[in-house]
Structures are given as structure tokens and as C-alpha cells.
Design a protein around this motif. Structure first.
Motif, PDB file in Angstrom:
ATOM      1  N   GLU A 109      -2.144  -5.905  17.650  1.00 32.04           N
ATOM      2  CA  GLU A 109      -1.479  -6.248  16.386  1.00 32.04           C
ATOM      3  C   GLU A 109      -2.377  -7.082  15.485  1.00 32.04           C
ATOM      4  O   GLU A 109      -2.299  -6.985  14.247  1.00 32.04           O
ATOM      5  CB  GLU A 109      -0.157  -6.977  16.665  1.00 32.04           C
ATOM      6  CG  GLU A 109       0.867  -6.032  17.274  1.00 32.04           C
ATOM      7  CD  GLU A 109       2.223  -6.660  17.484  1.00 32.04           C
ATOM      8  OE1 GLU A 109       2.341  -7.905  17.361  1.00 32.04           O
ATOM      9  OE2 GLU A 109       3.167  -5.920  17.789  1.00 32.04           O
ATOM     10  N   GLU A 112      -4.458  -4.685  13.615  1.00 29.87           N
ATOM     11  CA  GLU A 112      -3.703  -4.109  12.493  1.00 29.87           C
ATOM     12  C   GLU A 112      -3.596  -5.116  11.346  1.00 29.87           C
ATOM     13  O   GLU A 112      -3.781  -4.757  10.181  1.00 29.87           O
ATOM     14  CB  GLU A 112      -2.305  -3.698  12.964  1.00 29.87           C
ATOM     15  CG  GLU A 112      -2.331  -2.513  13.925  1.00 29.87           C
ATOM     16  CD  GLU A 112      -0.977  -2.196  14.539  1.00 29.87           C
ATOM     17  OE1 GLU A 112      -0.838  -1.101  15.089  1.00 29.87           O
ATOM     18  OE2 GLU A 112      -0.066  -3.059  14.476  1.00 29.87           O
ATOM     19  N   PHE A 117      -3.559  -3.356   7.831  1.00 27.28           N
ATOM     20  CA  PHE A 117      -2.508  -3.708   6.866  1.00 27.28           C
ATOM     21  C   PHE A 117      -3.064  -4.159   5.507  1.00 27.28           C
ATOM     22  O   PHE A 117      -2.518  -3.752   4.464  1.00 27.28           O
ATOM     23  CB  PHE A 117      -1.578  -4.779   7.443  1.00 27.28           C
ATOM     24  CG  PHE A 117      -0.724  -4.306   8.593  1.00 27.28           C
ATOM     25  CD1 PHE A 117      -0.674  -2.965   8.951  1.00 27.28           C
ATOM     26  CD2 PHE A 117       0.049  -5.214   9.315  1.00 27.28           C
ATOM     27  CE1 PHE A 117       0.118  -2.533  10.013  1.00 27.28           C
ATOM     28  CE2 PHE A 117       0.855  -4.792  10.373  1.00 27.28           C
ATOM     29  CZ  PHE A 117       0.876  -3.446  10.724  1.00 27.28           C
ATOM     30  N   HIS A 137       6.114  -7.616  13.786  1.00 31.88           N
ATOM     31  CA  HIS A 137       5.134  -8.233  14.706  1.00 31.88           C
ATOM     32  C   HIS A 137       5.594  -9.640  15.086  1.00 31.88           C
ATOM     33  O   HIS A 137       5.543 -10.027  16.256  1.00 31.88           O
ATOM     34  CB  HIS A 137       3.757  -8.325  14.040  1.00 31.88           C
ATOM     35  CG  HIS A 137       3.003  -7.021  14.023  1.00 31.88           C
ATOM     36  ND1 HIS A 137       1.701  -6.928  13.603  1.00 31.88           N
ATOM     37  CD2 HIS A 137       3.366  -5.772  14.393  1.00 31.88           C
ATOM     38  CE1 HIS A 137       1.289  -5.672  13.696  1.00 31.88           C
ATOM     39  NE2 HIS A 137       2.295  -4.946  14.175  1.00 31.88           N
ATOM     40  N   HIS A 179       8.643   1.355  15.380  1.00 32.40           N
ATOM     41  CA  HIS A 179       7.527   0.621  14.747  1.00 32.40           C
ATOM     42  C   HIS A 179       6.205   1.370  14.981  1.00 32.40           C
ATOM     43  O   HIS A 179       5.485   1.699  14.029  1.00 32.40           O
ATOM     44  CB  HIS A 179       7.464  -0.788  15.352  1.00 32.40           C
ATOM     45  CG  HIS A 179       6.315  -1.620  14.853  1.00 32.40           C
ATOM     46  ND1 HIS A 179       6.463  -2.615  13.917  1.00 32.40           N
ATOM     47  CD2 HIS A 179       4.997  -1.598  15.161  1.00 32.40           C
ATOM     48  CE1 HIS A 179       5.289  -3.166  13.668  1.00 32.40           C
ATOM     49  NE2 HIS A 179       4.383  -2.573  14.414  1.00 32.40           N
ATOM     50  N   GLU A 183       3.668   3.677  12.418  1.00 31.57           N
ATOM     51  CA  GLU A 183       2.222   3.444  12.269  1.00 31.57           C
ATOM     52  C   GLU A 183       1.448   4.727  12.576  1.00 31.57           C
ATOM     53  O   GLU A 183       0.523   5.100  11.853  1.00 31.57           O
ATOM     54  CB  GLU A 183       1.783   2.305  13.194  1.00 31.57           C
ATOM     55  CG  GLU A 183       2.307   0.955  12.718  1.00 31.57           C
ATOM     56  CD  GLU A 183       2.015  -0.182  13.679  1.00 31.57           C
ATOM     57  OE1 GLU A 183       2.148  -1.344  13.261  1.00 31.57           O
ATOM     58  OE2 GLU A 183       1.681   0.080  14.863  1.00 31.57           O
TER      59      GLU A 183
END
Ligand SMILES: [Fe+2]
Ligand SMILES: [Fe+2]
Length: 246
Positions: A109, A112, A117, A137, A179, A183
Motif C-alpha cells: 500500500e 501505491e 495514487f 488503506h 478494493h 485497483e
């Protein structure tokens, strides 16, 4: 290396092989005997290498989702054992929560949040989706904190604890399946359109460097083995058990 991952083809080994082949092709190109058929082969080969390497960063993230999906299945099994009042080896739960914290939340995460992001949210159509993903997250981290706290309590077999744990785990699974699927199907495909080839290559190197820094050489394979150990411990490793008899 265990049988579960012996077939796994290391990305680093792959990159080394690619580099050696490209170098060999470059030498051939510069030689005086490099004719048209070889030049065509060389062009095709460069195209193949470029395209193959260009998917590396996102392929990495999607493969990490594979780990996440396996951890969600482990959580699902733990939750159903808790709901059935079965005695559960406490390590199964704490080890799973620990893997989720270290691999999913602190590594995957973070990648990301640091690399994907910020670029995706510049696309106006993706802005709201990225906002939700960021909030999720944090919600996942809050749930992992709560699950770990409860799992470490002195009386883990307490029925109230079990019920609460099963509830938190269910909330975690319920959130993370859609989720990760968003993605995989929206953010990652769109990512290809918002980075240059150079940025993409750099991202692959940054992902590699961070993985090695956090988990050592062959970090992904080691995590796969830990996941497989948990599956074996819970009796859900054998994939044939999931095939319906129809
Ligand atoms: Fe995510
Ligand atoms: Fe993800």
C-alpha cells in the motif's frame, strides 16, 4: 526453497537473462556480418524486451494482490473457525495479521500511495476513486490494529472476543476484495497512460529496491512460503479442496 515456490521464476533472474540477451544482440548488430534478417530479429527482440519490461511494475503490484487474496482466504477460514467456536491456534491469527501489516499495509500500500495514487489522482475521472482507496488503506490499518490487539489478549478463546474478531475480519475481507479488484481493473490499467516509459522503468527499479530493503533477496518468494505455511496449518493449502464436485 520449498516445493510451493520452486517453480517461481525470479524477476531478478529474468532481468539478468534479458540484459544478457540484449547485450548479445547489440554485439551482433555492430558486427559487419549483421544482415537484414538479423536486423529484423534484433528489432523484434528489442520490441519484445521493451514490452516485457514495461509491464513489470504493475505486474509486481498485481502479483502482490495475489498474496492479499490468499491472506483474505486465510482470514475467511479463521473467521469461520471462530464463528463455529473452534479452538484456533493463536499464532495462525497473529501471524496472518502480522503478514498483512508488513507486506500489504507497510509495503504494497505504501508503493501505491507513493508512486501510483499521486499520478492516478491527477486524472479527474479517477480522483474520487483514489480518495476512497486512500481512506480504505487507513481503515484497513485500523482494523489490523484492532484485530492484533484482540488476538493478543490473554483469553483469546473468550466467546465475546471470538465474535468481535470474526466481525473485524469479515469487515476487512468485505472491504479488500472490491478494493483490490478496482485497483486491478481501473487504477493499474489507467496507470499505463499516465507515465512515460522511463518513469515506468524507474518505478520497477524502485519497487525492486524497496522489496529487497524490507524483505531481503527473493523477498516475494519468502512471503509466498509464509502464506503457504499458514494455509497448510489451517488445512486449506490443497487447491483441489476448492473444486466443486459437479
Ligand atoms: Fe490499495
Ligand atoms: Fe493494492
Amino acid at each position: 526453497m520449498s516445493n510451493t515456490t520452486s517453480h517461481y521464476y525470479s524477476r531478478r533472474q529474468f532481468a539478468k537473462n534479458m540484459a544478457a540477451l540484449v547485450a548479445a544482440a547489440a554485439v551482433s548488430k555492430s558486427s559487419a556480418v549483421f544482415g537484414e534478417p538479423q536486423q529484423r530479429t534484433y528489432r523484434l527482440w528489442r520490441l519484445y524486451v521493451k514490452n516485457t519490461l514495461a509491464v513489470t511494475a504493475i505486474e509486481d503490484l498485481m502479483r502482490e494482490h495475489g498474496i492479499l487474496y490468499r491472506l483474505l482466504l486465510i482470514y475467511e477460514e479463521i473467521a469461520s473457525q471462530l464463528a463455529a467456536g473452534k479452538e484456533l491456534a493463536p499464532a495462525n491469527l497473529t501471524d496472518t495479521a502480522d503478514l498483512i501489516r508488513r507486506f500489504v499495509e507497510d509495503y504494497h500500500e505504501k508503493l501505491e500511495e507513493d508512486f501510483v495514487f499521486p499520478r492516478a489522482e491527477k486524472v479527474s475521472e479517477l480522483y474520487e476513486l483514489v480518495k476512497v482507496l486512500r481512506i480504505q488503506h487507513q481503515a484497513g490499518r485500523n482494523l489490523t490494529d484492532a484485530i492484533t490487539r484482540l488476538a493478543l489478549r490473554t483469553s483469546p478463546q473468550d466467546p465475546q472476543n471470538q465474535k468481535k474478531l470474526a466481525e473485524y475480519i469479515h469487515l476487512f475481507i468485505r472491504m479488500y476484495r472490491p478494493h483490490a479488484a478496482r485497483e486491478d481493473t481501473i487504477i493499474f490499467p489507467a496507470f499505463h497512460d499516465v507515465v512515460t516509459a522511463d518513469e515506468y522503468m524507474q518505478l520497477g527499479e524502485q519497487v525492486d529496491a524497496r522489496e529487497t530493503q524490507l524483505f531481503g533477496e527473493d523477498g516475494f518468494e519468502k512471503i509466498v512460503e509464509q502464506v503457504a505455511d499458514l494455509e497448510i496449518s489451517l488445512g486449506i493449502y490443497d487447491l483441489t479442496k476448492f473444486t466443486p464436485a459437479v
